[in-house]
Motif scaffolding. Sequence first.
Motif, short mmCIF file in Angstrom:
data_model
loop_
_atom_site.label_atom_id
_atom_site.label_comp_id
_atom_site.label_asym_id
_atom_site.label_seq_id
_atom_site.Cartn_x
_atom_site.Cartn_y
_atom_site.Cartn_z
N UNK A 61 -63.35 60.00 2.46
CA UNK A 61 -63.16 61.37 1.95
C UNK A 61 -64.32 62.29 2.35
N UNK A 62 -65.53 61.75 2.50
CA UNK A 62 -66.74 62.50 2.85
C UNK A 62 -66.93 63.71 1.92
N UNK A 63 -67.16 63.45 0.63
CA UNK A 63 -67.26 64.55 -0.34
C UNK A 63 -68.53 65.37 -0.19
N UNK A 64 -68.46 66.64 -0.64
CA UNK A 64 -69.65 67.50 -0.70
C UNK A 64 -70.38 67.31 -2.02
N UNK A 65 -69.61 66.97 -3.06
CA UNK A 65 -70.18 66.83 -4.40
C UNK A 65 -69.51 65.66 -5.11
N UNK A 66 -70.24 65.05 -6.06
CA UNK A 66 -69.67 63.94 -6.84
C UNK A 66 -69.96 64.14 -8.32
N UNK A 67 -68.93 63.84 -9.13
CA UNK A 67 -69.10 63.77 -10.59
C UNK A 67 -69.13 62.29 -10.92
N UNK A 68 -70.28 61.80 -11.36
CA UNK A 68 -70.53 60.37 -11.46
C UNK A 68 -70.74 59.93 -12.91
N UNK A 69 -69.84 59.07 -13.38
CA UNK A 69 -70.01 58.48 -14.72
C UNK A 69 -71.06 57.37 -14.64
N UNK A 70 -71.82 57.20 -15.72
CA UNK A 70 -72.89 56.20 -15.73
C UNK A 70 -72.38 54.80 -16.00
N UNK A 71 -71.40 54.67 -16.90
CA UNK A 71 -70.89 53.34 -17.29
C UNK A 71 -69.54 53.10 -16.62
N UNK A 72 -69.50 52.14 -15.69
CA UNK A 72 -68.28 51.84 -14.93
C UNK A 72 -67.98 50.34 -15.03
N UNK A 73 -66.73 49.93 -14.79
CA UNK A 73 -66.34 48.52 -14.98
C UNK A 73 -67.17 47.53 -14.17
N UNK A 74 -67.60 47.93 -12.97
CA UNK A 74 -68.31 46.98 -12.11
C UNK A 74 -69.79 47.33 -11.91
N UNK A 75 -70.35 48.13 -12.82
CA UNK A 75 -71.78 48.40 -12.70
C UNK A 75 -72.17 49.76 -13.26
N UNK A 76 -73.44 50.11 -13.02
CA UNK A 76 -73.99 51.38 -13.49
C UNK A 76 -73.93 52.42 -12.38
N UNK A 77 -73.62 53.67 -12.75
CA UNK A 77 -73.54 54.73 -11.76
C UNK A 77 -74.83 54.93 -10.99
N UNK A 78 -75.97 54.57 -11.61
CA UNK A 78 -77.26 54.69 -10.93
C UNK A 78 -77.31 53.85 -9.66
N UNK A 79 -76.52 52.75 -9.63
CA UNK A 79 -76.51 51.87 -8.46
C UNK A 79 -75.94 52.56 -7.23
N UNK A 80 -75.10 53.59 -7.47
CA UNK A 80 -74.47 54.31 -6.36
C UNK A 80 -75.17 55.62 -6.04
#
Length: 472
Positions: A61-80
């Motif tokens: 998709x090559x996004x310009x912006x991301x809305x990132x949740x911190x708590x996700x099923x397979x890890x923490x948003x900080x990891x991404x």
Amino acid sequence: MLSQISSPDSQATLLPVKKKILLVEDEVLFARAVVKRLQKAGFECEHAESLHDAKLLIKQFEPDMALLDMRLPDGNGLDLLSDMIAKNINVIVMTAFGEVTDAVNAIKLGALDYLKKPIDLEELLLIIQKNEKTTELQTSLAYSRQRDAVINESIQLIGESAAMQSVRQQIGRIAQLSSLSDAVPPTVLITGETGTGKDVVARYLHASCINHDKPFVYIDCASLPAELMESELFGHEKGAFTNAVASRPGLIESAEDGTLFLDEIGELPLGLQAKLLNVLERRMVRRLGSTKERPVLARIIAATNRDLYQMSSEGRFRSDLYYRLNVITMQMPPVRNRGQDILLLANYFRQMTEKRYALPHHEFDASALMAIQHYHWPGNVREMRHQISRAVLMCTQPVISAQALGLPQASQVAVSALGASDAPMTLEDAEKAMLLSALEQARHNVSKAARILGITRMTMRYRMDKHGISSV
């Protein structure tokens, strides 16, 4: 940004490119509502429910912006987050109650902003739009500074004449003063005929000073529309006048702690001269419609081809502003008074034109050198640059003659003087031949012969005495 679309039945039309936003959120119902609202607002939006899906969409998709949740099923948003920042994706993090520490860490890692859940969709949209505008301004500023840096690096003062050496010494002294103290830099007034390179000297001075990485704001006082001049210089607040739909800083304020260059200062109306004087005296500026004053930290350089002292005596320029501007004065010499600098400039402009257009090397023949040296150059460096560039562009031979230069009178004299004999001629002989030819054309009227050659009567007399030529 704009993209171009076309149809067989109509001309190309420019449409705005949709910004791409990636939503990384595992709450499906909330995510659907966000996607729907953002699409309605004109954004292109994709949704990922996990870090794994988000990584795939980032590539596709090559996004310009991301809305990132911190708590996700397979890890923490900080990891991404770090990967997103590395790919120049602007990130806004979303946190639940009790996850403020994660939000703080995200900001430290480079996230633009954070929102606490539950999130109001209209508030989310406002945050996105605010950050989008901030990013665009930062990108524009970075581009402007890169562009100015390239311009500053390419600025050169060509010439070894005594007058140009004096200009260099003055610039060096001003730059030295700026580095020794944090005090307000002295105002500089650059005078000289039109086309002598006053703007080049202003940029060279800016590039020589310690704050050369700061903005250089150029203002042509002669070209500013009279009805918008005050607003352009001082800025305005929303509602200050009929079309003031938003607040806007003026050009003086935009110079920040860089350099403000006021070209053709003699064209500034008397009413604005008083306001400019106030800015120079108090080093404060106030936008139209505002009660708040803002500091003016920029170095101020003014330039003019007019006699400001004479104008102030006649009441056409404020004497108090003239005295305030005339702290350090730099006089730019006309080209005709710069001796051998004339040939240095001609060869420099020839080389620059050849380089810009990938043209083969050219040389000036003896007639061209004579014409260049003896032409009056009323338009100074600016006229020379255009004349030399035109000759190089249009010349199909490796040697440029006086005729190819197309200079009035002087080139004709050079051709007639040098063409009188096929024998090799020294520079002294060529000069003498040109003087004799001009005198013959002028019927031995020294003043008229001087005008034909584009030199002063005094110079004509000096060269006649040098070669033992009588006017009789």
